[in-house]
Motif scaffolding. Structure first.
Motif, PDB file in Angstrom:
ATOM      1  N   ALA A  14       0.827  -1.213   0.000  1.00 58.66           N
ATOM      2  CA  ALA A  14       0.000   0.000   0.000  1.00 58.66           C
ATOM      3  C   ALA A  14       0.857   1.257   0.000  1.00 58.66           C
ATOM      4  N   TRP A  15       1.907   1.280   0.839  1.00 58.51           N
ATOM      5  CA  TRP A  15       2.770   2.464   0.889  1.00 58.51           C
ATOM      6  C   TRP A  15       3.502   2.678  -0.429  1.00 58.51           C
ATOM      7  N   GLY A  16       3.935   1.593  -1.062  1.00 56.65           N
ATOM      8  CA  GLY A  16       4.600   1.729  -2.359  1.00 56.65           C
ATOM      9  C   GLY A  16       3.693   2.357  -3.401  1.00 56.65           C
ATOM     10  N   THR A  17       2.428   1.943  -3.398  1.00 59.87           N
ATOM     11  CA  THR A  17       1.472   2.491  -4.358  1.00 59.87           C
ATOM     12  C   THR A  17       1.171   3.955  -4.059  1.00 59.87           C
ATOM     13  N   VAL A  18       1.008   4.290  -2.776  1.00 60.23           N
ATOM     14  CA  VAL A  18       0.719   5.677  -2.386  1.00 60.23           C
ATOM     15  C   VAL A  18       1.858   6.605  -2.813  1.00 60.23           C
ATOM     16  N   ILE A  19       3.085   6.181  -2.562  1.00 63.05           N
ATOM     17  CA  ILE A  19       4.240   7.013  -2.941  1.00 63.05           C
ATOM     18  C   ILE A  19       4.295   7.204  -4.453  1.00 63.05           C
ATOM     19  N   ALA A  20       4.064   6.122  -5.205  1.00 61.99           N
ATOM     20  CA  ALA A  20       4.120   6.211  -6.666  1.00 61.99           C
ATOM     21  C   ALA A  20       3.012   7.123  -7.194  1.00 61.99           C
ATOM     22  N   GLN A  21       1.814   7.012  -6.619  1.00 59.21           N
ATOM     23  CA  GLN A  21       0.696   7.844  -7.071  1.00 59.21           C
ATOM     24  C   GLN A  21       0.962   9.319  -6.797  1.00 59.21           C
ATOM     25  N   ASN A  22       1.440   9.631  -5.611  1.00 56.12           N
ATOM     26  CA  ASN A  22       1.711  11.029  -5.275  1.00 56.12           C
ATOM     27  C   ASN A  22       2.902  11.580  -6.050  1.00 56.12           C
ATOM     28  N   ALA A  23       3.855  10.713  -6.389  1.00 58.29           N
ATOM     29  CA  ALA A  23       4.967  11.161  -7.229  1.00 58.29           C
ATOM     30  C   ALA A  23       4.458  11.522  -8.625  1.00 58.29           C
ATOM     31  N   GLY A  24       3.559  10.697  -9.169  1.00 59.95           N
ATOM     32  CA  GLY A  24       2.967  11.016 -10.461  1.00 59.95           C
ATOM     33  C   GLY A  24       2.193  12.320 -10.425  1.00 59.95           C
ATOM     34  N   ALA A  25       1.445  12.538  -9.329  1.00 63.35           N
ATOM     35  CA  ALA A  25       0.702  13.793  -9.177  1.00 63.35           C
ATOM     36  C   ALA A  25       1.649  14.984  -9.130  1.00 63.35           C
TER      37      ALA A  25
END
Length: 423
Positions: free
Chosen positions: A175-186
């Motif tokens: 979950a944390w890996g996905t959250v970081i990747a999503q916010n990096a894309g944003a």
């Protein structure tokens, strides 16, 4: 082609998570599946942030108002951030209830709650990505969204492997890996749009008028999206009540339909951007000519997909199941999926064209009409014990209704409203 690549890249987030979490055992994988469905539903409902922003920005681009175009996009991103914050605040206390609603049992629920509770903090980033994608598509840039999607997916894969397999954080690490990747894309989208704002002298603070315009367009697109989602939910629920074979075969046939829909939707997304640009420039004949060309592309693509699916049909069921009964059901269902592809190709294109024209109210109304036509047809398929054939015929009737209503609109002139802003 870049739009298609970006569309396909997004579902890879969950696939990457599934491949890594699957190594933790069946229960964590089940929890990921439940939480993933809840998150996908939330993001799906807010897809209007991309579509509405694309249409509004493209009109300003066509009118030659690049400053106003960027300004419009910034308002859409502010709206996305606000909606994301509200969604997190509302959903966090409701996580156990959400997990229960999506069908998690007592064994799977703790894993689903852990994943969902952490992943909610990626929702604002995902909504900003939707709005940012709409900004760049409206600016006629489809390559940057593809690059961000691929980059985010790669980062997500690396972080998940590190957090789950190396550091041993379990499903929380995924979950944390996905959250970081999503916010990096944003963050990439925010930086890109801010550069555009600086280049064209556009203010970056939210505008009350712009937020109201984005929200108004969003209401009609949300109604459209909810109606589409209702068809998907009812179809799955009815198949689940038909029998074990139908329960297994319908999701596979629908996933094939969905994969082909991504390709159709790539043309539709181009339609949003191109139509908005022509109408913003005051070129109604150009918008109609472009629509005619895109409809031809949609029809051609539908015929090609239909033929390709019919050719591959004898071998496809074996990829998904060893059960002879399920294979037989799939063989029949795939014929109906193939037959619908030319209709789907035209429907997706016209849907994108009318979104690009800002004709949101008509889209909301006609999608509701098509859904009202589908519901009794699907129920009749169940009552008459017509199986998957009856259910796919009901879906075909739904698509045919959308083809008629969208086609009638496209033949007329009511949607050809020119100017930088559609009143």
């Amino acid at each position: 082609m870049p739009a298609f690549g970006a569309l396909v890249a997004e579902p890879l987030f969950l696939l990457a998570d599934s491949a890594i979490v699957g190594r933790l055992g069946t229960e964590p994988l089940g929890g990921l599946g439940v939480a993933g469905q809840a998150l996908a539903t939330a993001v799906y409902l807010f897809v209007f942030l991309a579509y509405g922003t694309t249409a509004a920005v493209a009109r300003q681009v066509g009118a030659g108002n690049l400053r106003a175009a960027v300004r419009q996009g910034i308002d859409g991103m502010w709206l996305a951030l606000a909606l994301g914050a509200v969604l997190v605040a509302v959903a966090l206390p409701l996580v156990p209830w959400i997990v229960e609603v999506f069908g998690a049992n007592a064994v799977v629920a703790p894993y689903a709650e852990t994943y969902l509770r952490i992943s909610l903090f990626g929702i604002p980033g995902m909504l900003v990505i939707l709005a940012g994608t709409g900004v760049l598509r409206g600016l006629q840039d489809a390559r940057t969204p593809l690059q961000v999607s691929v980059g985010s997916f790669g980062l997500n894969l690396v972080l998940n492997a590190l957090f789950v397999l190396v550091l041993g954080w379990g499903i929380a690490g995924s979950a944390w890996g996905t959250v970081i990747a999503q916010n990096a894309g944003a963050a990439v989208y925010v930086v890109t749009v801010l550069r555009g704002a600086r280049r064209h002298g556009a203010p970056v603070r939210p505008s009350r008028t712009g937020l109201r315009a984005a929200a108004t367009a969003g209401v009609h697109l949300l109604i459209r999206t909810l109606a589409l989602r209702l068809v998907l939910i009812v179809g799955t629920a009815i198949a689940a009540r038909m029998g074990t074979g139908e329960t297994a075969a319908y999701p596979v046939s629908f996933q094939v339909w969905t994969l082909l829909a991504f390709a159709h939707d790539a043309v539709a997304i181009a339609g949003q951007s191109i139509t908005g640009r022509y109408l913003g420039a005051g070129d109604a004949p150009g918008a109609r000519a472009a629509t005619r060309r895109m409809v031809e592309w949609g029809l051609l693509g539908g015929v090609v997909f239909a033929v390709g699916l019919l050719v591959a049909r004898p071998w496809l069921p074996a990829l998904f199941t060893a059960d002879p009964g399920v294979r037989e059901l799939l063989l029949t269902a795939l014929v109906l999926v193939a037959v619908q592809q030319p209709i789907a190709g035209v429907v997706f294109v016209l849907d994108g064209v009318l979104i690009g024209a800002g004709d949101m109210r008509y889209l909301a109304a006609t999608t509701l009409i098509a859904t009202v036509v589908f519901l009794p047809a699907a129920l009749a398929a169940y009552r008459l014990d017509a199986g998957l054939v009856g259910l796919w015929l009901a879906i075909g009737l739904w698509m045919l209704t959308r083809l008629i209503t969208l086609g009638l609109r496209a033949r007329g002139d009511a949607w050809l409203v020119t100017g930088a802003v559609r009143d």
